[in-house]
Design a protein around this motif. Structure first.
Motif, PDB file in Angstrom:
ATOM      1  N   MET A  72       1.329  -4.711  -0.230  1.00 54.08           N
ATOM      2  CA  MET A  72       0.173  -5.555  -0.518  1.00 54.08           C
ATOM      3  C   MET A  72      -0.737  -5.689   0.694  1.00 54.08           C
ATOM      4  SD  MET A  72       0.065  -9.413  -2.199  1.00 54.08           S
ATOM      5  CE  MET A  72       1.293  -8.958  -3.435  1.00 54.08           C
ATOM      6  N   GLU A  73      -0.132  -5.955   1.847  1.00 55.27           N
ATOM      7  CA  GLU A  73      -0.929  -6.068   3.072  1.00 55.27           C
ATOM      8  C   GLU A  73      -1.564  -4.726   3.443  1.00 55.27           C
ATOM      9  OE1 GLU A  73       1.905  -9.578   5.027  1.00 55.27           O
ATOM     10  OE2 GLU A  73       1.709  -7.622   6.020  1.00 55.27           O
ATOM     11  N   ARG A  74      -0.837  -3.635   3.244  1.00 51.35           N
ATOM     12  CA  ARG A  74      -1.377  -2.311   3.547  1.00 51.35           C
ATOM     13  C   ARG A  74      -2.561  -1.989   2.635  1.00 51.35           C
ATOM     14  NH1 ARG A  74      -3.243   1.727   6.576  1.00 51.35           N
ATOM     15  NH2 ARG A  74      -3.309   3.675   5.394  1.00 51.35           N
ATOM     16  N   ALA A  75      -2.433  -2.261   1.350  1.00 50.36           N
ATOM     17  CA  ALA A  75      -3.514  -1.972   0.411  1.00 50.36           C
ATOM     18  C   ALA A  75      -4.756  -2.791   0.746  1.00 50.36           C
ATOM     19  CB  ALA A  75      -3.059  -2.256  -1.020  1.00 50.36           C
ATOM     20  N   ALA A  76      -4.554  -4.035   1.164  1.00 52.29           N
ATOM     21  CA  ALA A  76      -5.691  -4.869   1.571  1.00 52.29           C
ATOM     22  C   ALA A  76      -6.341  -4.307   2.829  1.00 52.29           C
ATOM     23  CB  ALA A  76      -5.231  -6.307   1.799  1.00 52.29           C
TER      24      ALA A  76
END
Length: 202
Positions: A116-120
């Protein structure tokens, strides 16, 4: 209407129904959703929605996909084969709805500690839409500073604050107002709430 591909994150912040309704509206309109849910998010599904199942993908198919024409892809937070994890994927952006302060902090500080943090982070670095729907109160200075940091680099901060000028009569109308504002952020048409001044339009 052009069909979109959106990454959607649901965290453990209270207000899981916002994320659920948002995904349902996307699928109903025929869009593609790459969905990520934190473990705390699954706990909130149990606590707030009474959703619990051994087979998570089956549960999501029943509750979210239903018979809607859109495509739902569920990704665990360790599965970096998700298209949204790479800048070479030409998606239409990402929303985290609702967004916990822990996830907000990870994104604001470039942690990329999970999918999730990577996609953001990918959405930010590629200049694509990133919408954060924080659901916390009261907010301390760290929360506010993290939101300001993200806003300064292009994220849109869309707090889960329903309006009342349309005189809501039900809980659904309050939920739909926030979800409608989130859809507006991606220029996705909807009729979830009555817009201000619409009664004076032809």
């Amino acid at each position: 209407m052009n069909k979109k591909q959106l990454a959607v994150g649901i965290t453990g912040a209270s207000g899981a129904i916002y994320g659920v309704r948002f995904v349902q509206e996307l699928l109903k309109a025929g869009h593609t959703v790459h969905l990520m849910i934190t473990e705390a998010g699954w706990q909130v599904f149990r606590d707030e929605l009474e959703w619990e199942a051994d087979d998570r993908e089956k549960l999501l198919a029943e509750k979210l996909q239903q018979n809607f024409p859109g495509r739902l892809h569920y990704w665990t937070l360790r599965d970096f084969s998700c298209p949204a994890a790479s800048g070479s994927h030409r998606g239409d952006g990402m929303i985290i709805i609702p967004c916990s302060m822990g996830t907000l902090s990870g994104i604001a500080n470039g942690a990329s500690g999970n999918l999730m943090e990577r996609a953001a982070d990918v959405a930010l670095k590629e200049g694509r839409k990133l919408v954060i729907v924080p659901r916390e109160t009261p907010l301390n200075a760290i929360h506010l500073e993290n939101m300001l940091r993200l806003a300064r680099i292009g994220a849109r901060i869309l707090p889960a604050m329903p309006g009342y000028y349309h005189k809501p009569q039900t809980m659904d109308e309050l939920i739909n107002f926030v979800v409608g504002k989130a859809l507006d952020a991606f220029d996705i048409p909807h009729t979830l709430f009555q817009r201000w001044g619409s009664q004076h339009e032809d």
